[in-house]
Design a protein around this motif. Structure first.
Motif, short mmCIF file in Angstrom:
data_model
loop_
_atom_site.label_atom_id
_atom_site.label_comp_id
_atom_site.label_asym_id
_atom_site.label_seq_id
_atom_site.Cartn_x
_atom_site.Cartn_y
_atom_site.Cartn_z
N ASP A 76 -20.09 -14.82 60.83
CA ASP A 76 -19.03 -14.49 59.88
C ASP A 76 -17.72 -14.25 60.61
OD1 ASP A 76 -20.65 -14.65 57.60
OD2 ASP A 76 -21.38 -12.60 57.89
N THR A 77 -16.65 -14.82 60.08
CA THR A 77 -15.31 -14.63 60.64
C THR A 77 -14.39 -14.09 59.55
OG1 THR A 77 -14.53 -16.85 60.08
CG2 THR A 77 -15.73 -16.62 62.15
N SER A 78 -13.13 -13.85 59.91
CA SER A 78 -12.17 -13.38 58.92
C SER A 78 -11.87 -14.43 57.86
CB SER A 78 -10.86 -12.99 59.63
OG SER A 78 -10.33 -14.09 60.34
N LEU A 79 -12.20 -15.70 58.16
CA LEU A 79 -11.98 -16.79 57.21
C LEU A 79 -13.28 -17.24 56.55
CD1 LEU A 79 -9.47 -18.98 59.26
CD2 LEU A 79 -8.96 -17.25 57.53
N GLY A 80 -14.33 -16.44 56.67
CA GLY A 80 -15.61 -16.79 56.09
C GLY A 80 -16.61 -17.21 57.16
N ALA A 81 -17.72 -17.80 56.72
CA ALA A 81 -18.75 -18.24 57.66
C ALA A 81 -18.25 -19.40 58.51
CB ALA A 81 -20.02 -18.64 56.90
N GLU A 87 -19.37 -29.46 56.78
CA GLU A 87 -18.04 -29.00 56.36
C GLU A 87 -16.94 -29.57 57.25
OE1 GLU A 87 -20.62 -27.16 56.86
OE2 GLU A 87 -21.04 -25.99 55.04
N SER A 307 -6.32 -20.40 55.58
CA SER A 307 -7.04 -20.74 54.37
C SER A 307 -8.53 -20.90 54.67
CB SER A 307 -6.48 -22.04 53.77
OG SER A 307 -6.76 -23.13 54.62
N SER A 308 -9.31 -21.10 53.62
CA SER A 308 -10.75 -21.24 53.80
C SER A 308 -11.11 -22.55 54.51
CB SER A 308 -11.45 -21.19 52.43
OG SER A 308 -10.94 -22.22 51.58
N GLN A 309 -10.20 -23.52 54.51
CA GLN A 309 -10.45 -24.80 55.15
C GLN A 309 -9.92 -24.86 56.58
OE1 GLN A 309 -8.49 -27.51 52.51
NE2 GLN A 309 -10.05 -27.35 50.91
#
Length: 345
Positions: A76-81, A87, A307-309
């Protein structure tokens, strides 16, 4: 009658000899005709050998991708997994789609502008002001590293040749080389930025300042392997070979082109391969800090975007950076083989 039979017997003997000779020739020719049947076996052996040589790298890559896919969701990171291979591949396809859309918008812009100019409603042509896409920034990075590598080679090879031929010159520059070689590109960047900014004062220069800054930083950090290897290769030339040049009274240029360069060519290309690898690594950091459009700036912008991407895009950029570095090294190897094919010394 006796004479007739006597004359007939040699004819039969000649026919017998002819048949025997024909049989012998056929016997000798037969193996040559059967030989090509062994060719499929050799082809199969080559295919098997190639397959075995390819199997280990493919298995290693597959194992790495599988391990990545299993472990990535657990980080887990600050931007999600952490993004997995799927992906990252999806973001690579998305970046390619953005490049296609940008090209279509650019073509439409110029088509509309040409129509307006032809109709007389627009007097001045403007350049397309869209933001650079990922592939555009890859091209910019390749241009930057090409310029920096060319400048590094242009400086390093002559200095290395002089150092290898003259022990006194080698002793004079050796302390400078040892001091300058380990300097980080982050230390060079402020100095180069100030010098280039003071030198390029035109409002519309031929080359952008950020591009020149990145190229010079790449040059300053990548010229040392070429310089050192060239000096070592030149100094290791057989002295008898140089004595032959003196006996033949070869001039300086002839000695360099006929004796020195052919003998030291493997060392020079080894240094150039190392320099190109160092330059490609240095470029990313230089582009990040100089904000020169390129892969380094792309990575930095995506990191700042948050962003998440972004993380998947950064990882895709890292893979592209590694692949380009690998391809550049392969290109240098092929260039070395091409240049050395007729080397006689």
């Amino acid at each position: 009658m006796a004479t007739a039979f006597a004359d007939a017997k040699p004819a039969e003997t000649e026919n017998t000899v002819a048949v025997t000779a024909t049989a012998q020739v056929a016997t000798e020719v037969e193996p040559a005709e059967v030989a090509p049947a062994a060719a499929p076996g050799k082809v199969q052996e080559l295919v098997t050998k190639f397959g075995k040589g390819l199997m280990a790298p493919v298995l290693g890559i597959v194992a790495f991708i599988a391990l990545w896919a299993v472990l990535a969701p657990q980080v887990d990171t600050s931007l999600g997994a952490l993004p997995g291979p799927v992906e990252v591949a999806e973001q690579g396809a998305s970046l390619y789609g953005e490049w296609q859309a940008s090209n279509e918008a650019k073509a439409e812009f110029y088509a509309v502008q040409d129509a307006r100019i032809a109709a007389g409603t627009q007097a001045v042509a403007f350049d397309y002001a869209g933001s650079p896409t990922f592939l555009d920034q890859v091209g910019t990075s390749l241009k930057t590293v090409a310029l920096g590598f060319a400048l590094a080679t242009l400086f390093a090879v002559p200095i290395g040749l002089a150092a290898g031929l003259s022990p006194m010159f080698n002793a004079a520059i050796n302390p400078l080389v040892q001091i300058m070689k380990p300097v980080s590109p982050l230390a060079w960047l402020p100095i180069v930025t100030m010098v280039v900014s003071a030198t390029i004062t035109s409002a519309d220069p031929m080359l952008a300042k950020s591009f020149v800054i990145s190229a010079i930083v790449v040059m300053l950090c990548s010229l040392w392997p070429t310089l050192i290897n060239t000096a070592v290769g030149t100094a290791s030339i057989d002295k008898d070979l140089l004595n032959v040049g003196r006996v033949l009274r070869l001039g300086t240029f002839q000695k360099l082109t006929k004796l020195v360069l052919p003998s030291s060519l493997p060392y020079i290309f080894t240094g150039m391969r190392l320099s190109l690898g160092v330059g490609w690594m240095v470029l990313i950091a230089a582009e990040m800090l100089a904000q020169n459009p390129g892969l380094g700036k792309f990575v930095w912008d995506e990191f700042q975007n948050g962003s998440s991407q972004s993380l998947a895009r950064i990882m895709f950029a890292v893979i592209v950076i590694g692949l380009i570095g690998f391809l550049l090294d392969r290109i240098m190897m092929m260039l070395q083989a091409f240049v050395s094919r007729n080397r006689t010394v």
